[in-house]
Scaffold this motif. Structure first.
Motif, PDB file in Angstrom:
ATOM      1  N   LEU A  19     -21.466  72.760 -26.242  1.00  0.00           N
ATOM      2  CA  LEU A  19     -21.415  73.028 -24.478  1.00  0.00           C
ATOM      3  C   LEU A  19     -21.042  74.801 -24.966  1.00  0.00           C
ATOM      4  O   LEU A  19     -21.120  75.143 -23.908  1.00  0.00           O
ATOM      5  N   SER A  20     -19.011  74.635 -25.047  1.00  0.00           N
ATOM      6  CA  SER A  20     -18.305  76.134 -25.552  1.00  0.00           C
ATOM      7  C   SER A  20     -19.140  76.933 -25.619  1.00  0.00           C
ATOM      8  O   SER A  20     -19.474  78.053 -25.112  1.00  0.00           O
ATOM      9  N   ILE A  21     -20.191  77.176 -26.686  1.00  0.00           N
ATOM     10  CA  ILE A  21     -21.254  78.338 -27.448  1.00  0.00           C
ATOM     11  C   ILE A  21     -22.425  78.520 -26.333  1.00  0.00           C
ATOM     12  O   ILE A  21     -22.663  79.737 -25.461  1.00  0.00           O
ATOM     13  N   ALA A  22     -23.026  77.404 -25.471  1.00  0.00           N
ATOM     14  CA  ALA A  22     -24.155  77.357 -25.032  1.00  0.00           C
ATOM     15  C   ALA A  22     -23.915  78.169 -23.602  1.00  0.00           C
ATOM     16  O   ALA A  22     -24.934  79.328 -23.449  1.00  0.00           O
ATOM     17  N   TRP A  23     -23.015  77.757 -23.400  1.00  0.00           N
ATOM     18  CA  TRP A  23     -22.197  78.789 -22.061  1.00  0.00           C
ATOM     19  C   TRP A  23     -21.696  79.871 -21.959  1.00  0.00           C
ATOM     20  O   TRP A  23     -21.002  80.226 -20.689  1.00  0.00           O
ATOM     21  N   THR A  24     -21.362  80.134 -22.923  1.00  0.00           N
ATOM     22  CA  THR A  24     -20.633  81.774 -23.669  1.00  0.00           C
ATOM     23  C   THR A  24     -22.302  83.043 -22.430  1.00  0.00           C
ATOM     24  O   THR A  24     -21.318  83.551 -23.106  1.00  0.00           O
ATOM     25  N   HIS A  25     -23.030  81.759 -23.288  1.00  0.00           N
ATOM     26  CA  HIS A  25     -23.768  83.181 -22.851  1.00  0.00           C
ATOM     27  C   HIS A  25     -24.927  83.143 -21.019  1.00  0.00           C
ATOM     28  O   HIS A  25     -24.710  82.129 -20.733  1.00  0.00           O
ATOM     29  N   PRO A  26     -25.277  84.422 -21.251  1.00  0.00           N
ATOM     30  CA  PRO A  26     -26.292  83.809 -20.229  1.00  0.00           C
ATOM     31  C   PRO A  26     -27.249  82.635 -19.496  1.00  0.00           C
ATOM     32  O   PRO A  26     -28.029  83.791 -18.643  1.00  0.00           O
TER      33      PRO A  26
END
Length: 78
Positions: A28-35
């Motif tokens: 989730l942390s990695i995914a939400w760092t993207h737009p």
């Protein structure tokens, strides 16, 4: 603007150890760092019975119920 998390899980010996929570939090942390505007996760009857409640505790909300027929990747050695 969307991301899909597929084939998420842990080995049977890791269930209940916190490994799944650690991996989900990291994903989730990695995914939400993207737009992105939406993050999808899919579950199916092959999953552990606690998979859906786990995903819901992770912030996911059921969106749809559908029937899909596909080969079981475990039978193909994936």
């Amino acid at each position: 603007d969307q991301c899909e998390l597929v084939f998420f899980g842990v080995a049977k010996s890791s269930i209940g150890t916190g490994a799944g929570r650690y991996l989900m939090d990291k994903a989730l942390s990695i995914a939400w760092t993207h737009p992105i505007e939406r993050l999808w996760v899919h579950t199916c009857h092959f999953d552990h019975p606690n998979a859906l409640p786990f995903y819901q505790r992770s912030g996911f909300k059921p969106y749809a119920f559908m029937i899909e027929v596909t080969d079981d990747p475990r039978l193909m050695g994936v």
